[in-house]
Write a protein that holds these residues in place. Structure first.
Motif, mmCIF file in Angstrom:
data_model
loop_
_atom_site.group_PDB
_atom_site.id
_atom_site.type_symbol
_atom_site.label_atom_id
_atom_site.label_comp_id
_atom_site.label_asym_id
_atom_site.label_seq_id
_atom_site.Cartn_x
_atom_site.Cartn_y
_atom_site.Cartn_z
ATOM 1 N N LYS A 8 37.566 -50.843 -3.256
ATOM 2 C CA LYS A 8 36.533 -50.175 -4.045
ATOM 3 C C LYS A 8 35.368 -51.114 -4.377
ATOM 4 O O LYS A 8 34.226 -50.688 -4.464
ATOM 5 C CB LYS A 8 37.127 -49.645 -5.359
ATOM 6 C CG LYS A 8 37.920 -48.364 -5.186
ATOM 7 C CD LYS A 8 38.639 -47.982 -6.461
ATOM 8 C CE LYS A 8 37.689 -47.475 -7.534
ATOM 9 N NZ LYS A 8 38.438 -47.140 -8.778
ATOM 10 N N THR A 9 35.679 -52.383 -4.610
ATOM 11 C CA THR A 9 34.626 -53.337 -4.993
ATOM 12 C C THR A 9 34.361 -54.367 -3.897
ATOM 13 O O THR A 9 33.444 -55.169 -4.013
ATOM 14 C CB THR A 9 35.034 -54.091 -6.273
ATOM 15 O OG1 THR A 9 36.314 -54.708 -6.030
ATOM 16 C CG2 THR A 9 35.154 -53.153 -7.458
ATOM 17 N N LYS A 161 28.598 -39.262 -4.853
ATOM 18 C CA LYS A 161 29.273 -40.540 -4.604
ATOM 19 C C LYS A 161 30.022 -40.538 -3.272
ATOM 20 O O LYS A 161 30.699 -41.508 -2.931
ATOM 21 C CB LYS A 161 30.244 -40.839 -5.757
ATOM 22 C CG LYS A 161 29.507 -41.269 -7.034
ATOM 23 C CD LYS A 161 30.486 -41.747 -8.091
ATOM 24 C CE LYS A 161 30.696 -40.687 -9.150
ATOM 25 N NZ LYS A 161 31.756 -41.009 -10.099
ATOM 26 N N TYR A 162 29.901 -39.445 -2.512
ATOM 27 C CA TYR A 162 30.628 -39.377 -1.240
ATOM 28 C C TYR A 162 30.131 -40.485 -0.303
ATOM 29 O O TYR A 162 28.930 -40.612 -0.059
ATOM 30 C CB TYR A 162 30.442 -38.015 -0.580
ATOM 31 C CG TYR A 162 31.393 -37.791 0.573
ATOM 32 C CD1 TYR A 162 32.730 -37.507 0.347
ATOM 33 C CD2 TYR A 162 30.951 -37.892 1.888
ATOM 34 C CE1 TYR A 162 33.607 -37.316 1.396
ATOM 35 C CE2 TYR A 162 31.827 -37.699 2.946
ATOM 36 C CZ TYR A 162 33.161 -37.410 2.697
ATOM 37 O OH TYR A 162 34.031 -37.224 3.739
ATOM 38 N N GLN A 164 30.984 -43.707 -0.940
ATOM 39 C CA GLN A 164 30.990 -44.963 -1.700
ATOM 40 C C GLN A 164 32.145 -45.881 -1.294
ATOM 41 O O GLN A 164 31.961 -47.082 -1.128
ATOM 42 C CB GLN A 164 31.100 -44.631 -3.182
ATOM 43 C CG GLN A 164 30.488 -45.683 -4.075
ATOM 44 C CD GLN A 164 30.378 -45.171 -5.509
ATOM 45 O OE1 GLN A 164 31.358 -44.775 -6.128
ATOM 46 N NE2 GLN A 164 29.178 -45.170 -6.035
ATOM 47 N N ASN A 167 31.684 -47.079 2.236
ATOM 48 C CA ASN A 167 30.364 -47.658 2.440
ATOM 49 C C ASN A 167 29.583 -46.952 3.546
ATOM 50 O O ASN A 167 29.017 -47.591 4.426
ATOM 51 C CB ASN A 167 30.515 -49.154 2.771
ATOM 52 C CG ASN A 167 29.341 -49.951 2.258
ATOM 53 O OD1 ASN A 167 28.494 -49.403 1.538
ATOM 54 N ND2 ASN A 167 29.281 -51.225 2.597
ATOM 55 N N ARG A 169 26.786 -43.646 4.414
ATOM 56 C CA ARG A 169 25.837 -42.707 3.831
ATOM 57 C C ARG A 169 25.893 -41.412 4.612
ATOM 58 O O ARG A 169 26.170 -41.407 5.810
ATOM 59 C CB ARG A 169 24.431 -43.290 3.870
ATOM 60 C CG ARG A 169 24.284 -44.419 2.863
ATOM 61 C CD ARG A 169 22.866 -44.937 2.729
ATOM 62 N NE ARG A 169 21.912 -44.303 3.610
ATOM 63 C CZ ARG A 169 20.918 -44.965 4.166
ATOM 64 N NH1 ARG A 169 20.764 -46.254 3.955
ATOM 65 N NH2 ARG A 169 20.037 -44.342 4.932
ATOM 66 N N GLU A 247 38.278 -41.493 1.541
ATOM 67 C CA GLU A 247 36.990 -41.101 0.957
ATOM 68 C C GLU A 247 37.124 -39.706 0.324
ATOM 69 O O GLU A 247 36.647 -39.450 -0.786
ATOM 70 C CB GLU A 247 35.928 -41.086 2.070
ATOM 71 C CG GLU A 247 34.516 -40.944 1.585
ATOM 72 C CD GLU A 247 34.024 -42.192 0.862
ATOM 73 O OE1 GLU A 247 33.983 -43.265 1.488
ATOM 74 O OE2 GLU A 247 33.700 -42.094 -0.333
#
Ligand SMILES: [Zn+2]
Length: 473
Positions: A8-9, A161-162, A164, A167, A169, A247
């Motif tokens: 996540k990070t 936020k889909y 995210q 990573n 777009r 996701e």
């Protein structure tokens, strides 16, 4: 202090559980439509190691896995056949037979690998009512839409936020690249929450949208929430499922509960074979059954653990044989210590240093390659103490063996093989006795002994020069 890499990070973070002393962990389980293969071993050994280490640290772990027995389509998208239904046609069985058959094979293989069973193993088909409730909730909240065909899709354009987690777009045209886009979707990227199925399908349930079955992604959101609550500590799975599966789980969970449910998302890497990606063309060569037959299950476990869970494993015979040799060395060392003592004592001095080094390795995002290098050091140092006959040190060695070699790495030695030797002995003497009975023309007794052998799983056949025993497959 345990640090784990959080997808996540994209950082290593200190692990802090939601409830002190407890960990809730969810790992995506198998889709049960074929024999388990090395990819399964990589994923479930990785999370078994994590499970074991969390227990070693004193956490009470609630470990939940699903069994996908419906709704996972060929190609991982929303179009095409259900993997289980397709296999059912191939094997001329019904889909429930296929799912149960391969679920059994999966657990047999996991047991052989000495993987601890999850606290809860939940089949998707057992929770359809919960899934329908959640799909209806997503529709009510405005993030899902129902088509006239009776399909329900998640509208990813409404959920900002889909992308995210993985990573990506939306304008990267993330889905629909390989998979044909369903005609009734608003956007190619939308994913199925519920799929209408035709009337002849055995796996179908009535819903507010007509007969159908759940989409693949929703079951994990529903099952993790059901058993671990709206917020839980760790979600694990293979990196190949990061997109779209994980996701989509994040999106569904966020809409259902108001937040992305898992605090740490962990991903294991994949397996390559002689440098190339494991593929269907390799056929059965990478099924666990064939690997176990050639090398033994614990050798495969040890081989997998030689790699970090986030690294790619490249499998080739030479590397496995090397692992086998190393494992034998460890086994001999363990046997010599166990023969000398059955008392364990807290390590001191150099062995305390080794203990700490093992803990440090595992605290660094479960670094098994480093842990194994420390274990090999332990074997070297330990063999010196065994040679000396140093009882106090051997008791300390036993402590280290029990914690790291057995509890954390989950290795096992000869005991199992010895059992087979014993069995061999019994089989051999039964076969001999049967032969003797035949020579004495005591055919009733010979028959009785043959039945006994069959019950032990062996087949006996007479040949020109005597007899032949074969294990029944
Ligand atoms: Zn999942």
């Amino acid at each position: 202090m345990l640090k784990i890499y959080n997808t996540k990070t994209r950082k290593k973070e200190e692990f802090k559980p939601i409830v002190d002393g407890h960990v809730g962990m969810y790992v995506c389980g198998p889709t049960v439509y074929g024999p388990p293969h090395l990819g399964h071993a990589k994923s479930y050994i990785s999370f078994d190691l994590i499970h074991r280490y969390l227990k070693f640290l004193g956490y009470k772990v609630k470990y939940v896995q699903n069994i996908t027995d419906v709704g996972h389509l060929v190609g991982d998208g929303d179009e095409g056949e259900d993997k289980i239904s397709r296999q059912a046609k191939l094997e001329k069985l019904d889909p429930y037979e296929i799912a149960y058959k391969y679920e059994c094979e999966y657990f047999d293989a996991m047991d052989a690998l000495n993987i601890l069973r999850p606290s809860i193993s939940a089949r998707a088909t057992g929770f359809i009512m919960d899934i329908i409730d959640s799909v209806a909730d997503i529709v009510d909240k405005g993030y899902g839409y129902v088509t006239k065909e009776g399909n329900v899709y998640f509208d990813v354009h409404k959920y900002h936020k889909y992308g995210q987690l993985s990573n990506r777009r939306l304008d990267d045209n993330v889905s629909g690249e390989r998979i044909e886009v369903a005609s009734d979707k608003h956007h190619a990227e939308d994913f199925a929450l519920w799929k209408a199925v035709d009337n002849n399908t055995l796996m179908k349930w009535n819903s507010p949208w007509g007969y159908g079955c759940p989409g693949w992604h929703i079951e994990c959101s529903v099952l993790s929430r059901k058993f671990l609550g709206e917020k839980f500590d760790i979600h694990g799975g293979g990196i190949d499922n990061l997109f779209p599966h994980h996701e989509c789980e994040c999106a569904q969970g966020d809409i259902l509960t108001g937040d992305v449910p898992m605090n740490y998302f962990l991903h294991n890497n994949l397996v390559t074979v002689n440098g190339t990606k494991m593929g269907k063309s390799l056929g059965n060569s990478m099924t666990l059954e064939s690997l176990f037959e050639r090398f033994g299950a614990i050798t495969i476990r040890y081989f997998v653990l030689q790699f970090h869970y986030r690294s790619v494993i490249d499998i080739n015979d030479e590397a496995i044989l090397q692992a086998q040799k190393q494992l034998e060395k460890i086994g001999e060392f363990v046997a010599s210590v166990e023969a000398a003592t059955n008392v364990e004592k807290q390590p001191t001095g150099d062995l305390k240093e080794l203990f700490d080094a093992c803990v440090d390795a595992m605290n660094d995002d479960f670094n098994t390659p480093v842990l194994i290098s420390q274990v090999l050091k332990l074997v070297k140092v330990g063999n010196g103490y065994v040679k000396e006959g140093n009882t106090a040190k051997m008791q300390e060695l036993l402590y280290l063996i029990n914690r790291f070699i057995y509890d954390v790495l989950g290795l096992k030695f000869d005991k199992q093989e010895k059992k087979e030797d014993d069995l061999d002995g019994e089989v051999k003497s039964l076969a001999k006795a049967r032969w003797q009975a035949k020579q004495n023309k005591d055919y009733a007794k010979a028959d009785e002994l043959r039945v006994k052998l069959t019950n032990l799983g062996y087949e006996i056949k007479d040949t020109k020069d005597g007899y032949e025993i074969k294990k029944i497959k």
